[in-house]
Enzyme design. Sequence first.
Site, PDB file in Angstrom:
ATOM      1  N   THR A  82       4.731  -3.947  12.775  1.00 28.34           N
ATOM      2  CA  THR A  82       4.417  -2.922  11.762  1.00 28.34           C
ATOM      3  C   THR A  82       5.613  -2.009  11.503  1.00 28.34           C
ATOM      4  OG1 THR A  82       2.174  -2.819  12.667  1.00 28.34           O
ATOM      5  CG2 THR A  82       2.786  -1.105  11.109  1.00 28.34           C
ATOM      6  N   HIS A 257       2.857  -8.043   8.058  1.00 28.38           N
ATOM      7  CA  HIS A 257       3.348  -9.256   8.735  1.00 28.38           C
ATOM      8  C   HIS A 257       2.176 -10.207   8.888  1.00 28.38           C
ATOM      9  CE1 HIS A 257       1.321  -7.534  12.200  1.00 28.38           C
ATOM     10  NE2 HIS A 257       2.016  -6.426  12.023  1.00 28.38           N
TER      11      HIS A 257
HETATM   12  C1  GP9 Z   1      -0.075   0.489  15.914  1.00 27.29           C
HETATM   13  C2  GP9 Z   1      -0.037  -0.334  14.692  1.00 27.29           C
HETATM   14  C3  GP9 Z   1      -0.179  -1.814  14.981  1.00 27.29           C
HETATM   15  O1  GP9 Z   1       0.169   1.857  15.704  1.00 27.29           O
HETATM   16  O2  GP9 Z   1       1.060  -0.042  13.896  1.00 27.29           O
HETATM   17  O3  GP9 Z   1       0.967  -2.323  15.508  1.00 27.29           O
HETATM   18  P1  GP9 Z   1       1.496  -3.838  15.385  1.00 27.29           P
HETATM   19  O4  GP9 Z   1       1.060  -4.515  16.650  1.00 27.29           O
HETATM   20  O5  GP9 Z   1       0.906  -4.503  14.203  1.00 27.29           O
HETATM   21  O6  GP9 Z   1       2.950  -3.666  15.261  1.00 27.29           O
HETATM   22 MN    MN Z   2       1.046  -4.514  12.091  1.00 28.67          MN
END
Ligand code: GP9
Ligand code: MN
Length: 420
Positions: A82, A257
């Site tokens: 993310t 993603h």
């Molecule tokens: C957690 C969220 C999810 O704050 O951004 O994280 P990811 O595992 O998709 O990077």
């Molecule tokens: Mn994510």
Amino acid sequence: DSSDITEVQNFISANYAEPNDKYFGAAEGKNVIYVSLESLQSFIINYELNGEEVTPFLNSLIKDDNTFYFDNFFHQTGQGKTSDAEFMMENSLYGMSQGAVFVNKAQNTLQSAPAILKGEGYTSAAFHGNYKTFWNRNEMYKTIGYDYFFDAEYYDMSEENTKNYGMKDIPFFEQSMPLLEGLKQPFYTKFITLSNHHPFEMDEGDTDFPAGDFGDNAVNHYFQSAHYLDESIRLFFEELKESGLYDNTVIVMYGDHYGISENHNKAMAQVLGVDEVTPFMNTQLQRVPLFIHVPGVEGNVVSEFGGEVDVMPTLMHLLGIDTKDYLQVGSDLLSEQHRETVPFRNGDFVSPTLTKIGDNYYNAEGELVDAEQGAEQAEAAAAELQASDNIVMKDLLRFHQPDGFTPINRDDYNYIKGST
Ligand code: GP9
Ligand code: MN
């Protein structure tokens, strides 16, 4: 040193894509809302499970008069997931080949979208229903120049409102509205959704959409979870309309993603109705949806190939901001000169004609072709990643002063609730 930056500068200006006259400044002065659609992949768009659309609201937006939908848009994230997507969307630079740029380079100098827009009178805010230290956001957002970061502390994190990492999307958007409405306009904001995250399991009562039946738990629940995300977006749009913000706001929504990894290829083959998911198909599955809603501008389906680093110059040009002086490696998706070779973080690439996976090159039909055919594109992809890595690893923006840009002093920012 200065020779490093000159090299990067030359590469970037040689690849500069002129803004399209038709769209430059079309959204000047408008508010901006980004929505990170957790783990949403393009295969789910217009997909029907037993005759029922999984994402009816997003599907309807494809036909909306003022919305661009990009159907050949790819995520380019690495281990930072993310946060890598956030970094690319707001800097037009890649994350790192190893580790997360948010964690490792939070002290760098950046010239991010919130900082550029600050100079145009914008207020910026990030909204996310998880605690602020996750992905080191509370440090990186200072470098990016976010005025506000509304994290878990601002939400009612009761058991019924949360699952795994934090807020469920429907209460997240609901509780965000008063915070959003309290911001000085014009604003630049981003909302990072959470519910549609692996392992995708839902709490009882949160959706009446059926699970899939593909012999794989994550895949089966993905349909329910994506449907719930779609519903949360529908409700958010309703609230934006009610508040009057909708007509004055550019809304950019992107899948950050993939959600379904290669470990689920067997079930995915069933989902897609094919014998097996080949490496070529898996690469094509890295498409994520991108929507850009621009009030007063006629949108359409755009089939140019592009990736996450391309969104920032696209948005800046819509807002009427020249990007020529900035060191961005992406290219405006609406420009006539947009570049269609989309590098992945590992050096592979996709494009309308050729796809590179490791040492193999495939044509658009997924047939192996001679490696020589791809040599030029492979070089271009590598050069783009190299330019970005030089900037990020050597912190080169320290030495770069774009015309009219006021640098961010990260000490001016803190996200301690109650202190600002
Ligand atoms: C957690 C969220 C999810 O704050 O951004 O994280 P990811 O595992 O998709 O990077
Ligand atoms: Mn994510």
